[in-house]
Design an enzyme around this catalytic site. Sequence first.
Site, mmCIF file in Angstrom:
data_model
loop_
_atom_site.group_PDB
_atom_site.id
_atom_site.type_symbol
_atom_site.label_atom_id
_atom_site.label_comp_id
_atom_site.label_asym_id
_atom_site.label_seq_id
_atom_site.Cartn_x
_atom_site.Cartn_y
_atom_site.Cartn_z
ATOM 1 N N LYS A 18 34.342 21.292 52.891
ATOM 2 C CA LYS A 18 35.296 22.396 53.111
ATOM 3 C C LYS A 18 34.573 23.702 53.452
ATOM 4 C CE LYS A 18 37.024 22.022 48.965
ATOM 5 N NZ LYS A 18 36.160 20.930 48.467
ATOM 6 N N ARG A 93 44.396 24.250 43.925
ATOM 7 C CA ARG A 93 43.704 23.132 43.299
ATOM 8 C C ARG A 93 44.616 22.395 42.322
ATOM 9 N NH1 ARG A 93 38.034 24.380 44.233
ATOM 10 N NH2 ARG A 93 36.676 23.072 42.989
ATOM 11 N N ARG A 132 22.903 19.548 48.106
ATOM 12 C CA ARG A 132 23.376 20.845 48.647
ATOM 13 C C ARG A 132 22.501 22.008 48.176
ATOM 14 N NH1 ARG A 132 29.577 22.275 47.948
ATOM 15 N NH2 ARG A 132 29.206 21.778 45.759
ATOM 16 N N ARG A 166 23.471 25.316 43.121
ATOM 17 C CA ARG A 166 24.499 25.672 42.149
ATOM 18 C C ARG A 166 24.266 24.995 40.804
ATOM 19 N NH1 ARG A 166 30.108 24.836 45.346
ATOM 20 N NH2 ARG A 166 30.710 24.201 43.238
ATOM 21 N N ARG A 177 33.931 16.714 37.974
ATOM 22 C CA ARG A 177 34.656 17.436 39.034
ATOM 23 C C ARG A 177 35.499 16.466 39.860
ATOM 24 N NH1 ARG A 177 29.602 20.381 41.382
ATOM 25 N NH2 ARG A 177 30.987 21.159 43.008
HETATM 26 P P1 ADP Z 1 32.675 21.668 49.707
HETATM 27 O O1 ADP Z 1 32.785 23.110 50.156
HETATM 28 O O2 ADP Z 1 33.861 20.838 50.100
HETATM 29 O O3 ADP Z 1 32.350 21.550 48.246
HETATM 30 P P2 ADP Z 1 30.270 21.668 51.367
HETATM 31 O O4 ADP Z 1 30.797 22.166 52.663
HETATM 32 O O5 ADP Z 1 29.455 22.643 50.565
HETATM 33 O O6 ADP Z 1 31.428 21.014 50.474
HETATM 34 O O7 ADP Z 1 29.397 20.359 51.672
HETATM 35 C C1 ADP Z 1 28.635 19.716 50.642
HETATM 36 C C2 ADP Z 1 27.254 19.338 51.186
HETATM 37 O O8 ADP Z 1 27.387 18.311 52.164
HETATM 38 C C3 ADP Z 1 26.525 20.502 51.867
HETATM 39 O O9 ADP Z 1 25.147 20.437 51.509
HETATM 40 C C4 ADP Z 1 26.729 20.246 53.372
HETATM 41 O O10 ADP Z 1 25.593 20.667 54.116
HETATM 42 C C5 ADP Z 1 26.897 18.729 53.436
HETATM 43 N N1 ADP Z 1 27.912 18.316 54.415
HETATM 44 C C6 ADP Z 1 29.080 18.933 54.742
HETATM 45 N N2 ADP Z 1 29.767 18.232 55.662
HETATM 46 C C7 ADP Z 1 29.038 17.118 55.916
HETATM 47 C C8 ADP Z 1 29.202 15.982 56.793
HETATM 48 N N3 ADP Z 1 30.294 15.859 57.574
HETATM 49 N N4 ADP Z 1 28.231 15.044 56.788
HETATM 50 C C9 ADP Z 1 27.134 15.152 55.977
HETATM 51 N N5 ADP Z 1 26.910 16.201 55.148
HETATM 52 C C10 ADP Z 1 27.844 17.162 55.109
HETATM 53 P P1 AMP Z 2 34.054 24.982 44.286
HETATM 54 O O1 AMP Z 2 33.067 26.030 44.743
HETATM 55 O O2 AMP Z 2 35.316 24.993 45.089
HETATM 56 O O3 AMP Z 2 33.432 23.611 44.183
HETATM 57 O O4 AMP Z 2 34.482 25.415 42.803
HETATM 58 C C1 AMP Z 2 33.537 25.471 41.749
HETATM 59 C C2 AMP Z 2 34.264 25.534 40.401
HETATM 60 O O5 AMP Z 2 35.044 26.745 40.340
HETATM 61 C C3 AMP Z 2 35.267 24.405 40.131
HETATM 62 O O6 AMP Z 2 34.669 23.246 39.607
HETATM 63 C C4 AMP Z 2 36.212 25.093 39.134
HETATM 64 O O7 AMP Z 2 35.648 25.158 37.833
HETATM 65 C C5 AMP Z 2 36.288 26.509 39.674
HETATM 66 N N1 AMP Z 2 37.380 26.701 40.669
HETATM 67 C C6 AMP Z 2 37.245 27.013 41.990
HETATM 68 N N2 AMP Z 2 38.443 27.131 42.577
HETATM 69 C C7 AMP Z 2 39.367 26.872 41.617
HETATM 70 C C8 AMP Z 2 40.786 26.816 41.606
HETATM 71 N N3 AMP Z 2 41.514 27.048 42.719
HETATM 72 N N4 AMP Z 2 41.398 26.520 40.431
HETATM 73 C C9 AMP Z 2 40.699 26.302 39.305
HETATM 74 N N5 AMP Z 2 39.361 26.327 39.240
HETATM 75 C C10 AMP Z 2 38.684 26.602 40.394
#
Ligand code: ADP
Ligand code: AMP
Length: 224
Positions: A18, A93, A132, A166, A177
């Site tokens: 995302k 969420r 990541r 992170r 998660r």
């Molecule tokens: P989210 O925001 O949904 O938690 P991220 O965009 O941070 O996920 O993506 C998680 C990890 O996977 C990052 O390190 C990113 O570089 C990698 N990633 C994202 N999209 C893809 C994809 N289509 N194929 C392989 N790796 C990906």
């Molecule tokens: P994310 O960066 O989206 O993976 O979010 C990291 C963490 O933040 C999650 O595991 C939750 O603990 C919290 N969080 C982020 N967005 C929300 C949301 N919309 N509602 C509740 N918790 C959230």
Amino acid sequence: MAKNKVNIILMGPPGGGKGTQAKILQDRYGIIQLSTGDMLRAAVASGSEVGRQAKAVMEAGKLVSDELIIDMISQRIDQPDCQNGFILDGFPRTVPQAEALDRMLAEKGLKLAFAIEIRVPDDYIVERITGRFSCAKCGAGYHDKFQKPKKDGVCDVCGGTEFIRRADDNAETVKKRLDAYHAQTAPIIPYYGGKSILRVVDGTQSIDQVTGQLVGIVDSALVS
Ligand code: ADP
Ligand code: AMP
């Protein structure tokens, strides 16, 4: 910059891509990424009251309270940089958050063009999340295997040489998660299906392929 106002939601599991895609769409269309996870991490780093409330919950892989999140996003949407449209990343969420968003948008005279699910099965997620990392200076996202910086140890975007991971990106928290995702977040997908703004993209494809599909969807909202 986008001439039309396009507001979209990107949905999908943690590590599903995302944030990666939201940043690409932000650059392409001039619509702003609103990541509740990034906002919460900034609050934790600043030591604010919101940050103090959220820290332990985030580290445990659970969701912070709907009330806190809804307030935070409502204030954020009122900022001028959301005028060209926004991409919600990590919000809503829960179904109560989705319902609150509907009420909030109606009050503000705004509407959603699409709620897009980036669909990725669980067995991809541990590798995505544990690999990541991001640039400490500009926040650009990378992956140990799938999205390495062009020059090892140097950020492609700003030339920074410090990177961060992170606190919640470890194999143990990922499972919690994912549990939270299936129990509390996945039900928002049929919620938007019932409103006919739901679109689904195959998130197991390469980053470029996923972008291609998302661009097709967003462009369809821009054609008048
Ligand atoms: P989210 O925001 O949904 O938690 P991220 O965009 O941070 O996920 O993506 C998680 C990890 O996977 C990052 O390190 C990113 O570089 C990698 N990633 C994202 N999209 C893809 C994809 N289509 N194929 C392989 N790796 C990906
Ligand atoms: P994310 O960066 O989206 O993976 O979010 C990291 C963490 O933040 C999650 O595991 C939750 O603990 C919290 N969080 C982020 N967005 C929300 C949301 N919309 N509602 C509740 N918790 C959230």
